[in-house]
Write a protein that holds these residues in place. Structure first.
Motif, PDB file in Angstrom:
ATOM      1  N   SER A 171       2.946  15.225  -6.904  1.00  0.00           N
ATOM      2  CA  SER A 171       2.316  16.074  -8.282  1.00  0.00           C
ATOM      3  C   SER A 171       2.194  17.375  -8.351  1.00  0.00           C
ATOM      4  O   SER A 171       1.908  17.995  -9.403  1.00  0.00           O
ATOM      5  N   GLU A 172       2.255  18.028  -7.285  1.00  0.00           N
ATOM      6  CA  GLU A 172       2.539  19.573  -7.385  1.00  0.00           C
ATOM      7  C   GLU A 172       3.822  20.225  -7.149  1.00  0.00           C
ATOM      8  O   GLU A 172       3.841  21.551  -7.566  1.00  0.00           O
ATOM      9  N   ARG A 181      12.903  12.363 -11.324  1.00  0.00           N
ATOM     10  CA  ARG A 181      12.727  10.664 -11.676  1.00  0.00           C
ATOM     11  C   ARG A 181      11.639  10.170 -10.782  1.00  0.00           C
ATOM     12  O   ARG A 181      10.687   9.259 -11.396  1.00  0.00           O
ATOM     13  N   ALA A 182      11.419  10.348  -9.571  1.00  0.00           N
ATOM     14  CA  ALA A 182      10.213  10.000  -8.778  1.00  0.00           C
ATOM     15  C   ALA A 182       8.961  10.199  -9.412  1.00  0.00           C
ATOM     16  O   ALA A 182       8.006   9.613  -9.614  1.00  0.00           O
ATOM     17  N   ALA A 183       8.900  11.594  -9.799  1.00  0.00           N
ATOM     18  CA  ALA A 183       7.460  11.857 -10.352  1.00  0.00           C
ATOM     19  C   ALA A 183       7.366  11.183 -11.708  1.00  0.00           C
ATOM     20  O   ALA A 183       6.245  10.795 -12.172  1.00  0.00           O
ATOM     21  N   GLY A 207       0.827  -1.349   0.031  1.00  0.00           N
ATOM     22  CA  GLY A 207      -0.013   0.104   0.079  1.00  0.00           C
ATOM     23  C   GLY A 207       0.888   1.241  -0.037  1.00  0.00           C
ATOM     24  O   GLY A 207       0.273   2.435  -0.386  1.00  0.00           O
ATOM     25  N   TYR A 208       2.024   1.164   0.362  1.00  0.00           N
ATOM     26  CA  TYR A 208       2.949   2.219   0.379  1.00  0.00           C
ATOM     27  C   TYR A 208       3.742   2.446  -0.775  1.00  0.00           C
ATOM     28  O   TYR A 208       4.808   3.002  -0.707  1.00  0.00           O
ATOM     29  N   ARG A 209       3.499   1.565  -1.876  1.00  0.00           N
ATOM     30  CA  ARG A 209       4.346   1.399  -3.119  1.00  0.00           C
ATOM     31  C   ARG A 209       4.601   2.837  -3.642  1.00  0.00           C
ATOM     32  O   ARG A 209       5.797   3.062  -4.442  1.00  0.00           O
ATOM     33  N   ARG A 210       3.790   4.080  -3.491  1.00  0.00           N
ATOM     34  CA  ARG A 210       3.885   5.263  -4.288  1.00  0.00           C
ATOM     35  C   ARG A 210       4.434   6.154  -3.329  1.00  0.00           C
ATOM     36  O   ARG A 210       4.392   7.436  -3.473  1.00  0.00           O
ATOM     37  N   THR A 211       4.954   5.829  -2.174  1.00  0.00           N
ATOM     38  CA  THR A 211       5.486   6.691  -1.311  1.00  0.00           C
ATOM     39  C   THR A 211       7.085   6.402  -1.092  1.00  0.00           C
ATOM     40  O   THR A 211       7.293   5.187  -0.668  1.00  0.00           O
ATOM     41  N   VAL A 212       8.036   7.056  -1.159  1.00  0.00           N
ATOM     42  CA  VAL A 212       9.340   6.977  -1.041  1.00  0.00           C
ATOM     43  C   VAL A 212       9.952   7.678  -0.286  1.00  0.00           C
ATOM     44  O   VAL A 212       9.504   8.986   0.192  1.00  0.00           O
ATOM     45  N   GLU A 213      11.022   7.488   0.521  1.00  0.00           N
ATOM     46  CA  GLU A 213      11.941   7.983   1.448  1.00  0.00           C
ATOM     47  C   GLU A 213      13.501   8.374   0.897  1.00  0.00           C
ATOM     48  O   GLU A 213      13.760   7.393   0.343  1.00  0.00           O
ATOM     49  N   ASN A 214      13.798   9.402   0.758  1.00  0.00           N
ATOM     50  CA  ASN A 214      14.954   9.959   0.196  1.00  0.00           C
ATOM     51  C   ASN A 214      16.191   9.766   1.001  1.00  0.00           C
ATOM     52  O   ASN A 214      16.029   9.850   2.007  1.00  0.00           O
ATOM     53  N   SER A 215      17.365   9.898   0.471  1.00  0.00           N
ATOM     54  CA  SER A 215      18.489  10.154   1.214  1.00  0.00           C
ATOM     55  C   SER A 215      19.498  11.092   0.301  1.00  0.00           C
ATOM     56  O   SER A 215      19.526  10.714  -1.136  1.00  0.00           O
ATOM     57  N   VAL A 216      20.145  12.023   0.695  1.00  0.00           N
ATOM     58  CA  VAL A 216      21.262  12.416  -0.146  1.00  0.00           C
ATOM     59  C   VAL A 216      22.418  12.756   0.516  1.00  0.00           C
ATOM     60  O   VAL A 216      22.353  13.517   1.947  1.00  0.00           O
ATOM     61  N   TYR A 217      23.527  12.693   0.130  1.00  0.00           N
ATOM     62  CA  TYR A 217      24.841  12.830   0.775  1.00  0.00           C
ATOM     63  C   TYR A 217      25.950  13.594   0.093  1.00  0.00           C
ATOM     64  O   TYR A 217      26.085  12.936  -1.213  1.00  0.00           O
ATOM     65  N   VAL A 218      26.408  14.345   0.319  1.00  0.00           N
ATOM     66  CA  VAL A 218      27.776  15.043  -0.392  1.00  0.00           C
ATOM     67  C   VAL A 218      28.922  14.897   0.355  1.00  0.00           C
ATOM     68  O   VAL A 218      28.876  15.195   1.720  1.00  0.00           O
ATOM     69  N   ALA A 219      30.054  14.695  -0.380  1.00  0.00           N
ATOM     70  CA  ALA A 219      31.394  14.456   0.366  1.00  0.00           C
ATOM     71  C   ALA A 219      31.769  16.024   0.908  1.00  0.00           C
ATOM     72  O   ALA A 219      31.542  16.920   0.298  1.00  0.00           O
ATOM     73  N   ALA A 220      32.552  15.783   2.055  1.00  0.00           N
ATOM     74  CA  ALA A 220      32.859  17.041   2.629  1.00  0.00           C
ATOM     75  C   ALA A 220      33.412  17.970   1.872  1.00  0.00           C
ATOM     76  O   ALA A 220      33.151  19.458   1.813  1.00  0.00           O
TER      77      ALA A 220
END
Ligand SMILES: CC(C)(COP(=O)(O)OP(=O)(O)OC[C@H]1O[C@@H](n2cnc3c(N)ncnc32)[C@H](O)[C@@H]1OP(=O)(O)O)[C@@H](O)C(=O)NCCC(=O)NCCS
Length: 170
Positions: A166-167, A110-112, A79-92
């Protein structure tokens, strides 16, 4: 800067960014692992994301991985298949140069494109940098879970932020 899909050849550099974000600085609570992870763990993560059709994007600068961003399904049930959790990391050495911004633009698009509906970010509540980054893209805070994490001998609060794809696609 080149934003592209990660390959397995990028994994050693992704691992280095992950482990540095996790443990190099005592005050870093961006990742709630308490141990350094091994390459095999990142390989497994890569394989699972790839098999699920979820992206792992890298920002390449001068042939080096400056940062990466990804998402996975927020919770396991279908039921959660269209809800995603992101992560973002940048080297110091590459921070404050717009790397995370470019990664976030590409990840949200990409997600949209893949029909995702909501992107969630779970951010340690004192991580103002990440909260500001997400606000820039229209994420709004929808809740705070007090003391759900424990690291460096203190409890950590989790701020949950949410973007309606969507918005708010850049
Ligand atoms: C958070 C992080 C990904 C930002 O990456 P970055 O490439 O430096 O970010 P950008 O240069 O694209 O900046 C994007 C926005 O983030 C915010 N920001 C970034 N660095 C900041 C800093 N040192 N202080 C305050 N705000 C900052 C600003 O709002 C900035 O927008 P602006 O330049 O228009 O003011 C990076 O600091 C990081 O990897 N931190 C450690 C891991 C982490 O916390 N990841 C997020 C876990 S939820």
């Amino acid at each position: 800067m080149l934003i592209r899909d990660a390959t397995t050849a990028d994994l050693p550099q992704i691992l280095a960014i992950h482990n540095a974000s996790n443990a190099s600085i005592a005050e870093t609570t961006a990742i709630w692992d308490t141990e350094q992870v091994e390459l095999s763990e990142r390989q497994q993560w890569f394989d699972i994301r790839r098999a699920s059709g979820h992206p792992i994007l890298t920002a390449e600068i001068d042939g080096r991985v400056a940062g990466y961003a990804s998402y996975g399904q927020w919770r396991p049930k279908t039921g959660y298949r269209r809800t995603v959790e992101n992560s973002v990391y940048v080297a110091a050495g590459f921070q404050r140069r717009g790397v995370a911004t470019e990664l976030m633009v590409a990840l949200i698009r990409r997600a949209a494109d893949l029909g995702m509906h909501v992107m969630v970010a779970g951010i340690e509540s004192s991580n103002g940098t990440s909260i500001r980054l997400h606000e820039k893209f229209g994420f709004r805070t929808v809740g705070v879970l007090p003391e759900v994490g424990y690291k460096f001998e203190r409890w950590l609060d989790l701020t949950l932020m949410q973007l309606d794809l969507s918005e708010n696609t850049p």
